[in-house]
Design an enzyme around this catalytic site. Structure first.
Site, PDB file in Angstrom:
ATOM      1  N   ASN A 125      46.716 -15.549 -63.895  1.00 58.60           N
ATOM      2  CA  ASN A 125      47.526 -15.014 -64.994  1.00 58.60           C
ATOM      3  C   ASN A 125      47.657 -13.483 -64.968  1.00 58.60           C
ATOM      4  O   ASN A 125      48.683 -12.955 -65.354  1.00 58.60           O
ATOM      5  CB  ASN A 125      46.981 -15.501 -66.341  1.00 58.60           C
ATOM      6  CG  ASN A 125      45.543 -15.108 -66.560  1.00 58.60           C
ATOM      7  OD1 ASN A 125      44.810 -14.829 -65.620  1.00 58.60           O
ATOM      8  ND2 ASN A 125      45.144 -15.067 -67.804  1.00 58.60           N
ATOM      9  N   GLU A 183      34.117 -15.034 -66.352  1.00 51.88           N
ATOM     10  CA  GLU A 183      35.164 -14.821 -67.370  1.00 51.88           C
ATOM     11  C   GLU A 183      35.990 -16.093 -67.406  1.00 51.88           C
ATOM     12  O   GLU A 183      36.825 -16.313 -66.534  1.00 51.88           O
ATOM     13  CB  GLU A 183      36.036 -13.620 -66.981  1.00 51.88           C
ATOM     14  CG  GLU A 183      35.331 -12.280 -67.006  1.00 51.88           C
ATOM     15  CD  GLU A 183      35.028 -11.787 -68.408  1.00 51.88           C
ATOM     16  OE1 GLU A 183      35.390 -12.461 -69.393  1.00 51.88           O
ATOM     17  OE2 GLU A 183      34.396 -10.717 -68.522  1.00 51.88           O
ATOM     18  N   CYS A 204      43.570 -15.873 -71.399  1.00 51.11           N
ATOM     19  CA  CYS A 204      42.308 -16.545 -71.728  1.00 51.11           C
ATOM     20  C   CYS A 204      41.859 -16.298 -73.162  1.00 51.11           C
ATOM     21  O   CYS A 204      41.310 -17.172 -73.809  1.00 51.11           O
ATOM     22  CB  CYS A 204      41.233 -16.055 -70.776  1.00 51.11           C
ATOM     23  SG  CYS A 204      41.152 -14.263 -70.714  1.00 51.11           S
ATOM     24  N   GLU A 206      33.009  -7.386 -68.522  1.00 54.96           N
ATOM     25  CA  GLU A 206      33.841  -6.510 -67.704  1.00 54.96           C
ATOM     26  C   GLU A 206      34.188  -5.295 -68.554  1.00 54.96           C
ATOM     27  O   GLU A 206      34.027  -5.295 -69.783  1.00 54.96           O
ATOM     28  CB  GLU A 206      35.103  -7.246 -67.239  1.00 54.96           C
ATOM     29  CG  GLU A 206      34.719  -8.400 -66.317  1.00 54.96           C
ATOM     30  CD  GLU A 206      35.834  -8.928 -65.439  1.00 54.96           C
ATOM     31  OE1 GLU A 206      36.865  -9.339 -65.981  1.00 54.96           O
ATOM     32  OE2 GLU A 206      35.655  -8.950 -64.209  1.00 54.96           O
TER      33      GLU A 206
HETATM   34  P1  NAD Z   1      40.806 -22.048 -61.940  1.00 55.58           P
HETATM   35  O1  NAD Z   1      39.447 -22.231 -62.483  1.00 55.58           O
HETATM   36  O2  NAD Z   1      41.569 -23.233 -61.536  1.00 55.58           O
HETATM   37  O3  NAD Z   1      40.755 -21.103 -60.650  1.00 55.58           O
HETATM   38  C1  NAD Z   1      40.216 -19.807 -60.685  1.00 55.58           C
HETATM   39  C2  NAD Z   1      39.873 -19.366 -59.287  1.00 55.58           C
HETATM   40  O4  NAD Z   1      38.760 -20.106 -58.812  1.00 55.58           O
HETATM   41  C3  NAD Z   1      40.982 -19.584 -58.265  1.00 55.58           C
HETATM   42  O5  NAD Z   1      41.011 -18.472 -57.396  1.00 55.58           O
HETATM   43  C4  NAD Z   1      40.541 -20.838 -57.538  1.00 55.58           C
HETATM   44  O6  NAD Z   1      41.032 -20.933 -56.229  1.00 55.58           O
HETATM   45  C5  NAD Z   1      39.039 -20.650 -57.532  1.00 55.58           C
HETATM   46  N1  NAD Z   1      38.247 -21.863 -57.386  1.00 55.58           N
HETATM   47  C6  NAD Z   1      38.581 -23.136 -57.735  1.00 55.58           C
HETATM   48  N2  NAD Z   1      37.556 -23.965 -57.460  1.00 55.58           N
HETATM   49  C7  NAD Z   1      36.553 -23.215 -56.941  1.00 55.58           C
HETATM   50  C8  NAD Z   1      35.238 -23.495 -56.478  1.00 55.58           C
HETATM   51  N3  NAD Z   1      34.737 -24.732 -56.494  1.00 55.58           N
HETATM   52  N4  NAD Z   1      34.477 -22.481 -56.027  1.00 55.58           N
HETATM   53  C9  NAD Z   1      34.955 -21.216 -56.022  1.00 55.58           C
HETATM   54  N5  NAD Z   1      36.194 -20.887 -56.437  1.00 55.58           N
HETATM   55  C10 NAD Z   1      36.990 -21.885 -56.892  1.00 55.58           C
HETATM   56  O7  NAD Z   1      41.574 -21.173 -63.019  1.00 55.58           O
HETATM   57  P2  NAD Z   1      43.126 -20.813 -63.071  1.00 55.58           P
HETATM   58  O8  NAD Z   1      43.854 -22.068 -63.409  1.00 55.58           O
HETATM   59  O9  NAD Z   1      43.509 -20.032 -61.877  1.00 55.58           O
HETATM   60  O10 NAD Z   1      43.174 -19.813 -64.308  1.00 55.58           O
HETATM   61  C11 NAD Z   1      43.264 -20.243 -65.618  1.00 55.58           C
HETATM   62  C12 NAD Z   1      41.888 -20.235 -66.276  1.00 55.58           C
HETATM   63  O11 NAD Z   1      41.307 -18.952 -66.148  1.00 55.58           O
HETATM   64  C13 NAD Z   1      41.984 -20.498 -67.762  1.00 55.58           C
HETATM   65  O12 NAD Z   1      40.944 -21.355 -68.155  1.00 55.58           O
HETATM   66  C14 NAD Z   1      41.785 -19.130 -68.366  1.00 55.58           C
HETATM   67  O13 NAD Z   1      41.282 -19.119 -69.669  1.00 55.58           O
HETATM   68  C15 NAD Z   1      40.838 -18.497 -67.403  1.00 55.58           C
HETATM   69  N6  NAD Z   1      40.894 -17.041 -67.490  1.00 55.58           N
HETATM   70  C16 NAD Z   1      39.837 -16.366 -68.026  1.00 55.58           C
HETATM   71  C17 NAD Z   1      39.890 -14.988 -68.163  1.00 55.58           C
HETATM   72  C18 NAD Z   1      38.750 -14.227 -68.776  1.00 55.58           C
HETATM   73  O14 NAD Z   1      38.691 -13.034 -68.571  1.00 55.58           O
HETATM   74  N7  NAD Z   1      37.860 -14.856 -69.512  1.00 55.58           N
HETATM   75  C19 NAD Z   1      41.015 -14.290 -67.728  1.00 55.58           C
HETATM   76  C20 NAD Z   1      42.069 -15.007 -67.170  1.00 55.58           C
HETATM   77  C21 NAD Z   1      41.998 -16.380 -67.057  1.00 55.58           C
END
Ligand code: NAD
Length: 483
Positions: free
Chosen positions: A152, A249, A283, A457
């Site tokens: 995002n 995060e 998020c 962060e």
């Molecule tokens: P996601 O969890 O599907 O993926 C995040 C990242 O993790 C990607 O780069 C993905 O390739 C990687 N990944 C997936 N499986 C993994 C594994 N087993 N080991 C290591 N890496 C792995 O999330 P998304 O769909 O890309 O993003 C949306 C989510 O992120 C939402 O839940 C949102 O709330 C959260 N988010 C949180 C913050 C925050 O600062 N708290 C900020 C932005 C987004």
């Protein structure tokens, strides 16, 4: 439109390709057009990135902090000078409106580089006088850190992780989301242009498996993930097995609480920002909007009127305020939640369908009369779907707001500042706002409690998560020994 980078990865100071890695396409969510074709990192690419980072880190850590700071400052200057070009790339990568990516994404990344460049040289240890002998502490970098990003805010996430890590002497191997892989590559190239040694910031592409390979590699000292709660649980467990530091995060379902005495226009504006900015893919969004009964009618009336005026359209158009979702899967998921909201008896105030501006659009949607047990009040949707819930008393709303596994953010709108402070003191969230929402300046810590994550962060707090303290005892006299 083409945004093909010179190669898929940026490793050891240069672009790197390995066509043996699984091929994947990058699409512009505005139209669905393919804008780049990349390959996931192979074991050979990962090996080059990890061994290069290990080899480069010690010299970088040994430099004077002001020298490292100068490089980060220069990188921030380059980012600001190329603001328009980078904003356009971010819009292509994410589908977010150009009016957002110009002001929010790279600019916030540049802020982080400037902030930590300024902060790192001021970090000092402590001295403990011990009556002749003394002790002191040294704040040391952790080593090579892995950064794993969500889709995002891809460039902001890369900068928010790189800035505290690199300024304090760590190296980083960063894996962007497979859906938005382009911005981090630019950051890596900009760092080199700014004078950073090769190997200090590397970008490798790929899916979850590449992230998992980083999280389990013994050369990685810390994993910082931005992603969903289920991914966080996996990455945290993998990191724990290697006794690695983590920053998590993760996702949320944050409450935004509006009291009868709130300024209604500000509260409505904040609820819209906290649900519709980036098409709701944030998020910390306040997706459970608790509205006190006395202000409900006025709040919903103004919300519906202002939401009707949102300009959805081509993200590259200057006037567009609202773009598509990132992918077909996310589009389907969000429409599924909207269907659930209707099925489970929430009142649809506006929106409620796919948009007709392009294949991945969903209308800004508001449901009222939502109850705590409805699916749309419990699960993170990550799309433009606002749930409005009624409440009567402070006591009641606190209990309901905290009744979730998530604990990322929370907001309160009230004309009574004492109540605002009383409320945030009891809200279970890492990041809270009184009469504001979703503002995340680098000066302020950002992070979560409960299942939404751990670590912080931004701000001075982030330094704790990229450094460790070494204690040094200095004997100044003969050693007294009973032997
Ligand atoms: P996601 O969890 O599907 O993926 C995040 C990242 O993790 C990607 O780069 C993905 O390739 C990687 N990944 C997936 N499986 C993994 C594994 N087993 N080991 C290591 N890496 C792995 O999330 P998304 O769909 O890309 O993003 C949306 C989510 O992120 C939402 O839940 C949102 O709330 C959260 N988010 C949180 C913050 C925050 O600062 N708290 C900020 C932005 C987004």
């Amino acid at each position: 439109m083409i945004a093909q980078p010179k190669a898929s990865h940026f490793v050891n100071g240069d672009w790197l390709e390995d066509e043996a890695g699984a091929a994947f396409e990058v699409t512009y969510p505005g139209t669905g057009e393919v804008i780049a074709r990349l390959h996931a990192a192979t074991p050979a690419v990962l090996e080059a990135a990890l061994s290069g980072a290990v080899a480069a880190q010690a010299d970088w850590a040994a430099r004077r902090p002001v020298e490292r700071a100068r490089v980060l400052m220069k990188a921030a200057e380059i980012i600001r000078a190329r603001g328009e070009e980078l904003a356009r790339l971010e819009t292509l990568d994410t589908g977010k409106p150009i009016q957002e990516t110009r002001v929010a994404d790279w600019p916030s990344g540049a802020d982080a580089l400037e902030y930590f460049a300024g902060l790192a040289p001021t970090l000092t240890g402590e001295t403990m006088p011990l009556g002749g002998d003394f002790a002191y502490t040294i704040r040391e970098p952790l080593g090579v850190c892995a950064g794993i990003g969500a889709w995002n805010y891809p460039s902001q996430i890369a900068c928010w992780k790189a800035a505290p890590a690199l300024s304090t002497g760590n190296a980083m191997v960063f894996k962007p989301s497979e859906m938005t892989p382009l911005g981090a590559l630019q950051l890596a190239a900009i760092f080199i242009e700014a004078g950073m040694p090769a190997g200090i910031f590397n970008v490798v592409q790929g899916f979850g498996a590449v992230g998992a390979a980083l999280a389990t590699d013994p050369r990685i000292a810390k994993v910082s993930l931005t992603g969903s709660v289920p991914t966080g649980a996996k990455v945290y467990a993998a990191a724990a097995a290697g006794m690695k530091h983590v920053t998590m995060e993760l996702g949320g379902k944050s409450p935004l609480i509006v009291f009868d005495d709130a300024d209604v226009e500000s509260a409505v504006g904040a609820a819209m920002l906290g649900n519709f900015y980036s098409s709701g893919q944030i998020c910390s969004n306040g997706t459970r909007v608790f509205v006190q009964k006395g202000i409900k009618a006025r709040f919903l009336e103004r919300l519906a009127a202002r939401t009707a005026k949102i300009v959805a359209g081509d993200p590259m158009e200057e006037a567009t305020q609202f773009g598509p979702l990132i992918s077909a899967a996310q589009h389907e998921k969000v429409l599924g939640y909207i269907a659930k909201g209707k099925e489970e008896g929430a009142t649809l105030v506006c929106g409620g369908s796919a948009g007709n501006e392009g294949p991945l659009f969903v209308q800004p949607t508001v449901f009222a009369d939502v109850t705590d047990t409805m699916t749309i009040a419990r699960e993170e949707i990550f799309g433009p779907v606002m749930a409005v819930l009624d409440f009567d008393t402070e006591e009641e709303v606190i209990a309901r707001a905290n009744g979730t596994q998530f604990g990322l953010a929370a907001g309160v709108f009230t004309g009574d500042l004492a109540r605002g402070h009383r409320m945030v003191a009891r809200l279970q969230a890492g990041t809270t706002w009184i009469n504001a929402y979703n503002l995340t300046p680098v000066e302020m810590p950002f992070g979560a409690v409960k299942a939404s994550g751990l670590g912080r962060e931004n701000s001075k707090a982030a330094v704790e998560h990229y450094t460790q303290v070494k204690a040094v005892y200095v004997g100044t006299g003969p050693v007294e020994s009973p032997y």
